[in-house]
Write an enzyme that holds these catalytic residues in place. Structure first.
Site, PDB file in Angstrom:
ATOM      1  N   HIS A  84      -3.220  -7.979  18.973  1.00  0.00           N
ATOM      2  CA  HIS A  84      -4.371  -7.109  19.235  1.00  0.00           C
ATOM      3  C   HIS A  84      -5.628  -7.952  19.429  1.00  0.00           C
ATOM      4  O   HIS A  84      -6.197  -8.470  18.471  1.00  0.00           O
ATOM      5  CB  HIS A  84      -4.540  -6.125  18.071  1.00  0.00           C
ATOM      6  N   VAL A 139       3.222   3.295   2.747  1.00  0.00           N
ATOM      7  CA  VAL A 139       2.873   4.174   3.874  1.00  0.00           C
ATOM      8  C   VAL A 139       3.263   5.637   3.639  1.00  0.00           C
ATOM      9  O   VAL A 139       2.657   6.533   4.211  1.00  0.00           O
ATOM     10  CB  VAL A 139       3.471   3.688   5.218  1.00  0.00           C
ATOM     11  N   TYR A 161       0.793  -1.238   0.000  1.00  0.00           N
ATOM     12  CA  TYR A 161       0.000   0.000   0.000  1.00  0.00           C
ATOM     13  C   TYR A 161       0.822   1.284   0.000  1.00  0.00           C
ATOM     14  O   TYR A 161       0.321   2.333  -0.367  1.00  0.00           O
ATOM     15  CB  TYR A 161      -0.953   0.012   1.200  1.00  0.00           C
ATOM     16  N   HIS A 218      -6.132 -10.026  15.783  1.00  0.00           N
ATOM     17  CA  HIS A 218      -5.141  -9.858  14.719  1.00  0.00           C
ATOM     18  C   HIS A 218      -3.820  -9.438  15.327  1.00  0.00           C
ATOM     19  O   HIS A 218      -3.741  -9.128  16.514  1.00  0.00           O
ATOM     20  CB  HIS A 218      -5.619  -8.818  13.697  1.00  0.00           C
ATOM     21  N   ASP A 247      -4.905   3.771  11.218  1.00  0.00           N
ATOM     22  CA  ASP A 247      -3.974   4.906  11.169  1.00  0.00           C
ATOM     23  C   ASP A 247      -2.761   4.562  12.027  1.00  0.00           C
ATOM     24  O   ASP A 247      -2.916   4.124  13.170  1.00  0.00           O
ATOM     25  CB  ASP A 247      -4.625   6.185  11.724  1.00  0.00           C
TER      26      ASP A 247
HETATM   27 CU   LIG Z   1      -4.929  -3.726  15.753  1.00  0.00          CU
END
Ligand SMILES: [Cu+2]
Length: 652
Positions: free
Chosen positions: A617, A320, A318, A456, A399
């Site tokens: 996470h 950054v 992508y 994740h 973000d």
């Molecule tokens: Cu996360």
């Protein structure tokens, strides 16, 4: 109103003062391409005979000169400028790499790189949206869910990830979200519907519909107007520097509190630090030649059919840098920040300016060092000041703020701030977390009615080309352990630190060990401090994780850099990216596993250090609909680089 007006006038003055600190910019071989250099490169390439009719520029960026050229460079000497470009031929489904001599306006090299796909183009997000929306299978899937106004749906483009090999060509996926009249569509996934599009032929090749799941009707907006009653606003806390900032800027070079370094905003890697050195006894001692975020991967842990492919390589798929969002003054950065634009080439080869892409500011750093003498009542304290360089990349829903923080004690801290909107999954449940795997274990958490956030991990790979007092360095692992009880250790209290040289690229593949308080050092055995110790910099890890996806899973094959927290490689200017140059649609093996495959020596050589930082996470409802920032990071600190505390000379 009156107070606000005074404050804004004052800030204008501050900005003006900080700009007057800078001397006229001098050219340097590492300066990023100017707008006119981007245009020259695009024109030269387009006018060449074999340039593809449907050619698009994935990038036009500075071709960084050799390390030798940069180190030997004297201010004012002539500079040979070259551009590096990646071109996609849509019709031919081919990728080319080119080098253009900008002064001579000629192509130096043009070659096809077979079997690769450049990262996702900015224009492809719009194109995938248009193509999916027009597809009758997608329309049927929406109608089946009671959605009749297709304009209520937002379509988000994703790099394809793991894909059935029967699909070939340049592929993207489209995920659907129910937007309606709301701003935050990422909060309302239309679960079960995923489209795969061939971007070159502009054909939707597959629409899967794994069954209707209720779409949450709860607004997930978080602008002030959507929140209802706001709490009392805290009283103003103003940061001003009445005499201007303490850093000096000369073009891309920054000097501050004995630090001297260059920065660039790279389209793929974001903020890159170059030629970082520290002034010691009147001369600048080199520490780092180049530092950057090399790759990221975010594998999702939901085993469901529509989730297994989801793993975002945010740097290589992508970019950054190109996705840096404009920093909002006084909110994204403090009042005293200087915000700097960046110029990148778009896919047509035109220069485009990303406004306020990089932030630079000084901030208070708490106590730098202190001792209070309780007999004489004398207090010796110094207040720390820090210099922050930052940018924020917004990749779809997430973000990431990346900050490099320079300190007066010779250390650099790297801070990552994770925020934005967690990737959401539509579920049948409204109130209880039943997003269970069949074992009853949680694969995610319910965060709102009919919305779960799957588990994740985020992995970041940083590449540090250290040159500690010059390019010839070695790497070492420092492990601490208890001494055996015995005559040498009569109170059984002894513990020792052992330094082990990691002699080659095979030995230098290491994982963290809390029991050993393990850290890694990069050292110059030929450069000793006055105590006779070799000059080193030590990498001090912070929180970290190990991957949960199986080693033979497609994502692990593509992201083998997450197999280790630490890697060291012999310097090679072509080895920049931990998952290879082209992770988009990769199948594995590129990047670090390839760089270390010949197990070259890392002892008394020009060595590069790679650090993988992982975040596990497991979502909470308190992270919904937008996440409070989670900070993770690590430090690079001097280890016998100096003779004593280098911050003793900081004035009171
Ligand atoms: Cu996360």
């Amino acid at each position: 109103m009156k107070t606000n007006a005074v404050v804004s006038v004052f800030c204008l003055v501050v900005t003006f003062l900080s700009l007057t600190n800078s001397t006229p910019a001098q050219s340097h071989p590492l300066d990023p391409l100017t707008s006119s250099e981007i245009q020259i490169a695009a024109t030269v390439l387009r006018s060449a005979k074999g340039f593809p009719r449907s050619g698009l520029f994935s990038t036009i960026q500075l071709r960084e000169p050799s390390k030798e050229t940069v180190i030997k460079f004297q201010s004012g000497s002539p500079i040979r400028r070259e551009a590096f470009a990646i071109v996609l031929d849509r019709e031919g489904n081919k990728t080319f790499e080119a080098i253009v001599d900008l002064g001579g306006k000629r192509i130096v090299s043009w070659k096809e790189i077979p079997g690769v796909q450049p990262l996702v183009f900015a224009g492809e997000y719009e194109l995938v949206d248009k193509l999916v929306r027009e597809d009758p299978r997608w329309q049927a899937a929406m109608t089946k869910r009671g959605i009749t106004k297709f304009e209520d749906v937002a379509i988000d483009g994703w790099a394809v990830g793991e894909v059935d090999p029967k699909y070939t060509g340049r592929l993207l996926r489209g995920l659907s979200y129910f937007k309606g009249s709301n701003a935050n569509y990422y909060g309302r996934p239309i679960e079960g519907v995923v489209a795969i599009v061939n971007m070159n032929t502009q054909k939707v090749v597959e629409v899967t519909d794994s069954g209707v799941v209720p779409i949450s009707r709860v607004s997930q907006d978080f602008d002030e107007g959507s929140i209802g009653t706001l709490r009392e606003k805290p009283k103003p806390l103003t940061i001003t520097q009445p005499e201007g900032s303490s850093y000096r800027i000369n073009g891309q070079e920054i000097s501050w509190q004995k630090w001297r370094f260059r920065y660039t905003m790279h389209p793929r890697e974001g903020l890159v630090l170059h030629t970082v050195g520290y002034e010691d006894r009147g001369k600048i001692r080199p520490i780092l030649y180049r530092a950057a975020l090399s790759e990221m991967v975010v594998p999702y842990g939901d085993p469901g059919r529509n989730w297994g492919w989801r793993a975002a390589f945010d740097v290589g798929e992508y970019a950054v840098g190109r996705l840096a969002s404009p920093l909002e003054p006084k909110l994204d950065t403090p009042d005293n920040a200087l915000l700097i634009d960046a110029t990148f080439a778009d896919e047509e080869g035109e220069p485009t300016t990303l406004q306020r892409a990089v932030g630079i500011y000084e901030r208070d750093g708490g106590i730098l060092w202190k001792h209070f003498d309780s007999v004489s009542l004398k207090n010796e304290t110094r207040r720390a000041r820090e210099l922050v360089m930052c940018f924020v990349a917004t990749i779809g829903n997430y973000d990431y703020a990346v900050s490099y923080i320079f300190k007066q004690d010779g250390s650099i801290e790297v801070d990552l701030a994770l925020t934005g909107i967690m990737l959401a999954k539509g579920v049948a449940e409204k109130t209880v977390s039943q997003n269970h795997h069949s074992t009853g274990d949680l694969t995610g958490h319910l965060v709102s009615e009919n919305i779960a956030a799957p588990n994740h991990q985020h992995f970041f790979s940083f590449r540090f080309d250290f040159d500690v007092d010059g390019p010839i360095n070695s790497v070492a692992e420092l492990n601490t352990s208890a001494m055996p009880a015995g005559p040498d250790n009569p109170s059984s209290n002894g513990f020792v630190m052992r330094e082990t040289i990691l002699r080659n690229e095979t030995e230098a593949q290491r994982k963290l060990d809390i029991q050993a308080a393990r850290v890694w050092a990069i050292t110059n055995p030929a450069s000793k401090n006055s105590l006779g110790q070799p000059a080193s910099y030590i990498l001090i890890p912070g929180a970290n994780s190990l991957p949960y996806t199986h080693p033979d899973s497609p994502v692990r094959k593509r992201a083998q850099f997450i197999n280790n927290h630490f890697w060291a490689t012999l310097y090679n200017d072509r080895e920049l990216y931990a998952a290879g140059d082209y992770p988009n649609q990769s199948t594995g093996g590129a990047g670090l596993p390839q760089f270390v495959s010949n197990s070259e020596s890392t002892e008394n050589r020009d060595v590069v250090m790679w650090y993988t930082l992982g975040v596990t996470h497991v979502p909470r409802p308190e992270e919904w609909p937008v996440m409070p920032v989670t900070h993770v990071g690590f430090k690079l600190i001097p280890g016998s680089f100096f003779d004593r505390n280098p911050a003793l000379d900081v004035p009171r």
